[in-house]
Scaffold this motif. Sequence first.
Motif, PDB file in Angstrom:
ATOM      1  N   ASP A  90       0.811  -1.212   0.000  1.00  0.00           N
ATOM      2  CA  ASP A  90       0.000   0.000   0.000  1.00  0.00           C
ATOM      3  C   ASP A  90       0.849   1.269   0.000  1.00  0.00           C
ATOM      4  OD1 ASP A  90      -2.646  -1.005  -0.070  1.00  0.00           O
ATOM      5  OD2 ASP A  90      -2.539  -1.503   2.061  1.00  0.00           O
ATOM      6  N   ASP A  91       2.113   1.136   0.372  1.00  0.00           N
ATOM      7  CA  ASP A  91       2.984   2.307   0.478  1.00  0.00           C
ATOM      8  C   ASP A  91       3.735   2.614  -0.813  1.00  0.00           C
ATOM      9  OD1 ASP A  91       2.555   3.013   3.257  1.00  0.00           O
ATOM     10  OD2 ASP A  91       3.597   1.137   3.744  1.00  0.00           O
ATOM     11  N   VAL A  92       3.527   1.811  -1.853  1.00  0.00           N
ATOM     12  CA  VAL A  92       4.162   2.118  -3.137  1.00  0.00           C
ATOM     13  C   VAL A  92       3.528   3.386  -3.685  1.00  0.00           C
ATOM     14  CG1 VAL A  92       4.543   1.340  -5.503  1.00  0.00           C
ATOM     15  CG2 VAL A  92       4.666  -0.299  -3.614  1.00  0.00           C
ATOM     16  N   PRO A  93       4.312   4.437  -3.917  1.00  0.00           N
ATOM     17  CA  PRO A  93       3.703   5.710  -4.334  1.00  0.00           C
ATOM     18  C   PRO A  93       3.171   5.652  -5.760  1.00  0.00           C
ATOM     19  CG  PRO A  93       6.063   5.972  -3.822  1.00  0.00           C
ATOM     20  CD  PRO A  93       5.749   4.529  -3.731  1.00  0.00           C
ATOM     21  N   ASP A  94       2.142   6.438  -5.998  1.00  0.00           N
ATOM     22  CA  ASP A  94       1.611   6.558  -7.354  1.00  0.00           C
ATOM     23  C   ASP A  94       2.690   7.010  -8.329  1.00  0.00           C
ATOM     24  OD1 ASP A  94      -0.942   5.753  -6.679  1.00  0.00           O
ATOM     25  OD2 ASP A  94      -1.704   7.792  -6.413  1.00  0.00           O
ATOM     26  N   ALA A  95       3.610   7.849  -7.867  1.00  0.00           N
ATOM     27  CA  ALA A  95       4.656   8.353  -8.754  1.00  0.00           C
ATOM     28  C   ALA A  95       5.523   7.208  -9.279  1.00  0.00           C
ATOM     29  CB  ALA A  95       5.522   9.379  -8.029  1.00  0.00           C
ATOM     30  N   ASP A  96       5.779   6.193  -8.433  1.00  0.00           N
ATOM     31  CA  ASP A  96       6.562   5.046  -8.887  1.00  0.00           C
ATOM     32  C   ASP A  96       5.803   4.254  -9.947  1.00  0.00           C
ATOM     33  OD1 ASP A  96       8.362   5.886  -7.001  1.00  0.00           O
ATOM     34  OD2 ASP A  96       8.438   3.991  -5.899  1.00  0.00           O
ATOM     35  N   LEU A  97       4.508   4.080  -9.738  1.00  0.00           N
ATOM     36  CA  LEU A  97       3.705   3.354 -10.731  1.00  0.00           C
ATOM     37  C   LEU A  97       3.601   4.150 -12.023  1.00  0.00           C
ATOM     38  CD1 LEU A  97       0.819   1.985  -8.468  1.00  0.00           C
ATOM     39  CD2 LEU A  97       3.059   0.967  -8.979  1.00  0.00           C
ATOM     40  N   ASP A  98       3.482   5.455 -11.916  1.00  0.00           N
ATOM     41  CA  ASP A  98       3.447   6.298 -13.111  1.00  0.00           C
ATOM     42  C   ASP A  98       4.750   6.180 -13.892  1.00  0.00           C
ATOM     43  OD1 ASP A  98       0.916   7.178 -12.412  1.00  0.00           O
ATOM     44  OD2 ASP A  98       1.640   9.029 -11.474  1.00  0.00           O
ATOM     45  N   GLN A  99       5.867   6.114 -13.168  1.00  0.00           N
ATOM     46  CA  GLN A  99       7.164   5.986 -13.835  1.00  0.00           C
ATOM     47  C   GLN A  99       7.265   4.672 -14.595  1.00  0.00           C
ATOM     48  OE1 GLN A  99      10.543   5.931 -11.168  1.00  0.00           O
ATOM     49  NE2 GLN A  99      11.951   6.559 -12.767  1.00  0.00           N
ATOM     50  N   VAL A 100       6.800   3.580 -13.980  1.00  0.00           N
ATOM     51  CA  VAL A 100       6.824   2.287 -14.665  1.00  0.00           C
ATOM     52  C   VAL A 100       5.916   2.324 -15.892  1.00  0.00           C
ATOM     53  CG1 VAL A 100       6.262  -0.161 -14.457  1.00  0.00           C
ATOM     54  CG2 VAL A 100       7.437   1.011 -12.578  1.00  0.00           C
ATOM     55  N   ALA A 101       4.716   2.861 -15.736  1.00  0.00           N
ATOM     56  CA  ALA A 101       3.796   2.940 -16.872  1.00  0.00           C
ATOM     57  C   ALA A 101       4.380   3.810 -17.977  1.00  0.00           C
ATOM     58  CB  ALA A 101       2.454   3.492 -16.418  1.00  0.00           C
ATOM     59  N   GLY A 102       5.098   4.874 -17.602  1.00  0.00           N
ATOM     60  CA  GLY A 102       5.688   5.759 -18.595  1.00  0.00           C
ATOM     61  C   GLY A 102       6.775   5.120 -19.423  1.00  0.00           C
ATOM     62  N   MET A 103       7.320   4.000 -18.943  1.00  0.00           N
ATOM     63  CA  MET A 103       8.326   3.276 -19.722  1.00  0.00           C
ATOM     64  C   MET A 103       7.711   2.622 -20.957  1.00  0.00           C
ATOM     65  SD  MET A 103      10.165   1.489 -16.439  1.00  0.00           S
ATOM     66  CE  MET A 103      10.661   0.073 -17.430  1.00  0.00           C
ATOM     67  N   GLY A 104       6.408   2.455 -20.945  1.00  0.00           N
ATOM     68  CA  GLY A 104       5.750   1.806 -22.073  1.00  0.00           C
ATOM     69  C   GLY A 104       5.609   0.305 -21.925  1.00  0.00           C
ATOM     70  N   VAL A 105       5.830  -0.232 -20.707  1.00  0.00           N
ATOM     71  CA  VAL A 105       5.681  -1.669 -20.511  1.00  0.00           C
ATOM     72  C   VAL A 105       4.202  -2.009 -20.342  1.00  0.00           C
ATOM     73  CG1 VAL A 105       7.982  -1.869 -19.505  1.00  0.00           C
ATOM     74  CG2 VAL A 105       6.005  -1.566 -18.002  1.00  0.00           C
ATOM     75  N   ASP A 106       3.902  -3.285 -20.510  1.00  0.00           N
ATOM     76  CA  ASP A 106       2.527  -3.769 -20.414  1.00  0.00           C
ATOM     77  C   ASP A 106       2.299  -4.634 -19.180  1.00  0.00           C
ATOM     78  OD1 ASP A 106       1.659  -2.982 -23.310  1.00  0.00           O
ATOM     79  OD2 ASP A 106       3.551  -4.062 -23.540  1.00  0.00           O
ATOM     80  N   TRP A 107       3.385  -5.251 -18.696  1.00  0.00           N
ATOM     81  CA  TRP A 107       3.306  -6.183 -17.576  1.00  0.00           C
ATOM     82  C   TRP A 107       4.290  -5.754 -16.486  1.00  0.00           C
ATOM     83  CZ3 TRP A 107       0.213 -10.499 -16.902  1.00  0.00           C
ATOM     84  CH2 TRP A 107      -0.544 -10.904 -18.019  1.00  0.00           C
ATOM     85  N   VAL A 108       3.872  -5.925 -15.238  1.00  0.00           N
ATOM     86  CA  VAL A 108       4.754  -5.790 -14.090  1.00  0.00           C
ATOM     87  C   VAL A 108       4.786  -7.137 -13.380  1.00  0.00           C
ATOM     88  CG1 VAL A 108       5.092  -4.702 -11.846  1.00  0.00           C
ATOM     89  CG2 VAL A 108       4.353  -3.329 -13.796  1.00  0.00           C
ATOM     90  N   TRP A 109       5.977  -7.713 -13.278  1.00  0.00           N
ATOM     91  CA  TRP A 109       6.165  -8.973 -12.556  1.00  0.00           C
ATOM     92  C   TRP A 109       6.725  -8.638 -11.181  1.00  0.00           C
ATOM     93  CZ3 TRP A 109      10.608 -12.873 -14.002  1.00  0.00           C
ATOM     94  CH2 TRP A 109      10.692 -13.872 -13.010  1.00  0.00           C
ATOM     95  N   LEU A 110       5.931  -8.884 -10.157  1.00  0.00           N
ATOM     96  CA  LEU A 110       6.369  -8.679  -8.778  1.00  0.00           C
ATOM     97  C   LEU A 110       6.956  -9.984  -8.251  1.00  0.00           C
ATOM     98  CD1 LEU A 110       3.510  -6.525  -7.179  1.00  0.00           C
ATOM     99  CD2 LEU A 110       5.686  -5.763  -8.162  1.00  0.00           C
ATOM    100  N   LEU A 111       8.251  -9.995  -8.086  1.00  0.00           N
ATOM    101  CA  LEU A 111       8.970 -11.166  -7.597  1.00  0.00           C
ATOM    102  C   LEU A 111       8.791 -11.295  -6.085  1.00  0.00           C
ATOM    103  CD1 LEU A 111      11.238 -13.335  -8.375  1.00  0.00           C
ATOM    104  CD2 LEU A 111      12.859 -11.614  -7.552  1.00  0.00           C
ATOM    105  N   SER A 112       8.561 -12.526  -5.625  1.00  0.00           N
ATOM    106  CA  SER A 112       8.627 -12.871  -4.200  1.00  0.00           C
ATOM    107  C   SER A 112       7.600 -12.128  -3.343  1.00  0.00           C
ATOM    108  CB  SER A 112      10.036 -12.607  -3.651  1.00  0.00           C
ATOM    109  OG  SER A 112      10.999 -13.389  -4.310  1.00  0.00           O
TER     110      SER A 112
END
Length: 500
Positions: free
Chosen positions: A39-61
């Motif tokens: 819950d503490d992952v900031p929106d700004a971090d998610l925006d940065q990942v989305a801005g890379m143009g990727v389609d999938w996020v794999w959360l390890l472990s």
Amino acid sequence: MLDPRAAPPAPRYPALYQINTRVWLTERSRVLGRPATLDDVPDADLDQVAGMGVDWVWLLSVWRTGPAGQRVSRENAEWRREFEETLPDLRPEDIAGSGFAITGYTVHPPLGGDDALARLRARLRTRGLRLMLDFVPNHVALDHPWVAGHPEYLVAGTEVDLARAPRNYVRVARAGGDRILAHGRDPYFPGWPDTLQLDYGNPATQDAMAGELLRIAGQCDGVRCDMAMLVLPDVFERTWGRRAPLFWPRVTREVREQVPGFLFMAEVYWDLEWTMLQQGFDYAYDKRLYDRLREGHGRPVREHLGAGLDYQQRLARFLENHDEPRAAATFAPGMHQAAAVVTYLAPGLRFFHQGQLEGRRTRISPHLVRAPAEPVDEALARFYAALLGVLRQPAVRDGEWRLLECVPAWDGNWTWEGFICGGWQGREGRHSLVAVNYAPNQGQCYVRVPFGALRGAAVRLRDQTSAAAYDRSGDDLLARGLYLDMPGWGYHVFEVSRLS
């Protein structure tokens, strides 16, 4: 469960970004001054990942692990030496135990539990991102509930087995009496001492694991299946001396019947990629391309890319992941960029690893929850930013690709062998030509240009990774090909357009 209709349509060639969840949250904890959850992952971090143009996020472990795995990780002398090389200031709390020694497919409580994952998944979905999680089919943790409740799901051993192969078996204390059980392993190496081997020769084990996978499918959009080939009947027989029924065709079908569009990616080696694809996987690791790129010779790479498109477009192509050494520490400068252009501008799923884009050099074991501080390699960061920009283009995400023929620039010029060239054609008539001299030496060749729409036109070739631009005759390009004279590890990513 999220409505799959809320997700954007998947591109033909998607991109995936792998994140080490526990390391990610440890870094966030430092900022917050308290333990961080999903819950503490900031929106700004998610925006940065989305801005890379990727389609999938794999959360390890993200899955639950237990004290038995953590104890083994902390006490194993060989592993500890690796941890100390990674973190010279290693502390006991840095060693949480392997994220693949799983005690259950619920989110580890310190990460926030299942509800926190569901909220993060919804936040990813609003940014057009799908969520991938781990599935470990081959083994479970030493303190998994099945040790007490369903020992028949596990491969049992004897006193003779334990004496003969003490690295492959362990005596496990149980309320109902001690048992000797096998560690999870593959047929070529000793067992993983923090795990126990699942018995795929027992249909009840397969039913139980199918149920676990269905549970996971309610929490994400796809799974990366760890060492997926180990439960193939012939591999299981080679490892354990008895045949197992097929697992993957049945379970992939059952999951998709209940969760349409659910995605399966196989970690697979030993040239079993096509086998896994035939058994229901959407993608399989392309370790063969990675190995050939590491060897540094263009011709084997070009030959690998000559395989049928029905096969190539279902390969997951990478330069690093949590199992491999960091690309920046493996590939020399120049060679790294050339290998990335080959890897990510070929058809298939484009697989990036957290830290790769910044040039991190230290691999982080999945037993650890902290990474060392490392400076950003600014030159590599600029390179990857430009490459990601290319990968966002419709022609490269959804277009048609073909391997282009390269021929000697003149008789006796052997340097053409290092060239790897491909062409992309989009639906709107947009063309790209990718050329790499995958060799340490200067090289020359002609590359056959397949774009018939260039006939009779003046043509501009604009490099999308530099300021270079060249004007050529379309008729000449179609007749003789494009002449290339490039330095060792040189590359161009040309946008090809008509000027008249």
